[in-house]
Design a protein around this motif. Structure first.
Motif, PDB file in Angstrom:
ATOM      1  N   TYR A   6      -8.121  20.981 -24.991  1.00 13.06           N
ATOM      2  CA  TYR A   6      -8.496  21.992 -24.073  1.00 13.06           C
ATOM      3  C   TYR A   6      -7.973  21.521 -22.993  1.00 13.06           C
ATOM      4  N   GLU A   7      -7.779  22.274 -22.231  1.00 12.42           N
ATOM      5  CA  GLU A   7      -7.182  21.623 -20.582  1.00 12.42           C
ATOM      6  C   GLU A   7      -8.047  21.635 -20.271  1.00 12.42           C
ATOM      7  N   GLU A   8      -8.608  20.973 -18.388  1.00 13.51           N
ATOM      8  CA  GLU A   8      -9.611  20.975 -18.070  1.00 13.51           C
ATOM      9  C   GLU A   8      -8.882  20.879 -16.217  1.00 13.51           C
ATOM     10  N   GLY A   9      -9.167  20.532 -15.170  1.00 10.22           N
ATOM     11  CA  GLY A   9      -8.614  20.465 -14.234  1.00 10.22           C
ATOM     12  C   GLY A   9      -9.295  20.411 -12.608  1.00 10.22           C
ATOM     13  N   GLY A  10      -9.423  20.381 -12.204  1.00 13.00           N
ATOM     14  CA  GLY A  10      -9.873  21.110 -10.266  1.00 13.00           C
ATOM     15  C   GLY A  10     -10.917  20.294 -10.219  1.00 13.00           C
ATOM     16  N   TRP A  11     -11.501  21.060  -8.677  1.00 15.54           N
ATOM     17  CA  TRP A  11     -12.806  19.944  -8.921  1.00 15.54           C
ATOM     18  C   TRP A  11     -14.182  19.628  -9.354  1.00 15.54           C
ATOM     19  N   HIS A  12     -13.895  21.059 -10.603  1.00 11.96           N
ATOM     20  CA  HIS A  12     -15.252  20.871 -10.436  1.00 11.96           C
ATOM     21  C   HIS A  12     -15.435  20.228 -12.142  1.00 11.96           C
ATOM     22  N   TYR A  13     -14.011  19.843 -12.712  1.00 11.92           N
ATOM     23  CA  TYR A  13     -13.857  19.490 -13.754  1.00 11.92           C
ATOM     24  C   TYR A  13     -14.166  17.471 -13.212  1.00 11.92           C
ATOM     25  N   MET A  41       1.011  -1.368  -0.235  1.00 17.07           N
ATOM     26  CA  MET A  41       0.225   0.204   0.441  1.00 17.07           C
ATOM     27  C   MET A  41       0.953   1.089   0.134  1.00 17.07           C
ATOM     28  N   THR A  42       0.181   2.456  -0.616  1.00 18.73           N
ATOM     29  CA  THR A  42       1.342   3.319  -1.116  1.00 18.73           C
ATOM     30  C   THR A  42       1.296   3.759   0.939  1.00 18.73           C
ATOM     31  N   ASN A  43       1.995   4.996   0.573  1.00 13.06           N
ATOM     32  CA  ASN A  43       2.918   5.481   2.070  1.00 13.06           C
ATOM     33  C   ASN A  43       2.007   7.226   1.865  1.00 13.06           C
ATOM     34  N   GLN A  44       1.561   7.854   0.954  1.00 13.82           N
ATOM     35  CA  GLN A  44       1.334   8.893   0.714  1.00 13.82           C
ATOM     36  C   GLN A  44       0.466   9.244   1.403  1.00 13.82           C
ATOM     37  N   SER A  45       0.233  10.414   1.922  1.00 10.75           N
ATOM     38  CA  SER A  45      -0.866  10.982   3.221  1.00 10.75           C
ATOM     39  C   SER A  45      -1.985  11.362   2.099  1.00 10.75           C
ATOM     40  N   VAL A  46      -2.725  11.669   2.674  1.00 14.85           N
ATOM     41  CA  VAL A  46      -4.449  12.129   2.206  1.00 14.85           C
ATOM     42  C   VAL A  46      -4.289  13.086   1.350  1.00 14.85           C
ATOM     43  N   ARG A  47      -3.369  14.251   2.137  1.00 14.37           N
ATOM     44  CA  ARG A  47      -3.060  15.899   1.502  1.00 14.37           C
ATOM     45  C   ARG A  47      -2.387  15.836   1.056  1.00 14.37           C
ATOM     46  N   GLU A  48      -1.451  14.939   0.786  1.00 12.56           N
ATOM     47  CA  GLU A  48      -0.743  14.765  -0.881  1.00 12.56           C
ATOM     48  C   GLU A  48      -1.805  14.135  -1.656  1.00 12.56           C
ATOM     49  N   ILE A  49      -1.950  13.181  -1.929  1.00 10.45           N
ATOM     50  CA  ILE A  49      -3.417  12.848  -2.898  1.00 10.45           C
ATOM     51  C   ILE A  49      -4.295  13.659  -3.014  1.00 10.45           C
ATOM     52  N   GLU A  50      -4.750  14.338  -2.266  1.00  8.75           N
ATOM     53  CA  GLU A  50      -5.405  15.222  -2.325  1.00  8.75           C
ATOM     54  C   GLU A  50      -4.462  16.428  -3.547  1.00  8.75           C
ATOM     55  N   THR A  51      -3.403  16.930  -3.319  1.00  6.51           N
ATOM     56  CA  THR A  51      -3.200  17.857  -4.343  1.00  6.51           C
ATOM     57  C   THR A  51      -3.124  16.966  -5.249  1.00  6.51           C
ATOM     58  N   LEU A  52      -2.012  15.696  -5.597  1.00 11.34           N
ATOM     59  CA  LEU A  52      -1.806  15.045  -6.780  1.00 11.34           C
ATOM     60  C   LEU A  52      -3.721  15.235  -7.402  1.00 11.34           C
ATOM     61  N   ILE A  53      -4.494  15.032  -7.325  1.00 18.58           N
ATOM     62  CA  ILE A  53      -5.972  14.803  -7.752  1.00 18.58           C
ATOM     63  C   ILE A  53      -6.607  16.203  -8.408  1.00 18.58           C
ATOM     64  N   HIS A  54      -6.409  17.438  -7.266  1.00 15.60           N
ATOM     65  CA  HIS A  54      -7.175  18.156  -7.565  1.00 15.60           C
ATOM     66  C   HIS A  54      -6.412  18.856  -8.450  1.00 15.60           C
TER      67      HIS A  54
END
Length: 128
Positions: free
Chosen positions: A32-39, A1-14
């Motif tokens: 076009y390029e999209e990102g962020g929670w809205h996408y 299992m990965t040892n990444q923190s929830v904050r690190e994962i949040e940043t990578l996804i967002h």
């Protein structure tokens, strides 16, 4: 299992940027390029798509709630992350919906686990 923190994962996804390329019926190319929670909420949650995020793994939105008229003001998304080592973790982030402002994802990502529950429904007998 990965040892990444929830904050690190949040940043990578967002912060992940999704590039969409194609051609219109008239032959004109688009990109076009999209990102962020809205996408993630509006595009990825209404499809069976997964996105590979470098340094993380395969990310999918597996549940959304709310985000429209008549659905209340609560909104959330649940992500499934299949890490490069094959382990799987689930995460949820909350937000709200307002008719004059749309959906806003403003919570912090937190880890969740799937839980099965027995649910009872009451249905009419005969004609009503």
């Amino acid at each position: 299992m990965t040892n990444q923190s929830v904050r690190e994962i949040e940043t990578l996804i967002h912060d992940h940027v999704i590039v969409v390329e194609g051609t219109y019926s008239d032959g004109t190319a688009y990109r076009y390029e999209e990102g962020g929670w809205h996408y993630w909420f509006y595009e990825m949650s209404y499809s069976d798509l997964s996105e590979v995020i470098e340094g993380l793994g395969v990310v999918s939105v597996i549940e959304t709630e709310g985000g429209g008229e008549g659905e209340g003001d609560h909104v959330h998304m649940v992500f499934r992350v299949v890490f490069d080592d094959g382990s799987v973790r689930f995460f949820r982030i909350d937000g709200y919906y307002q008719s004059y402002d749309g959906t806003e994802i403003d919570g912090d990502l937190f880890e969740v686990q799937p839980v099965e529950r027995l649910v009872t429904f009451y249905e009419a007998i005969g004609e009503n």
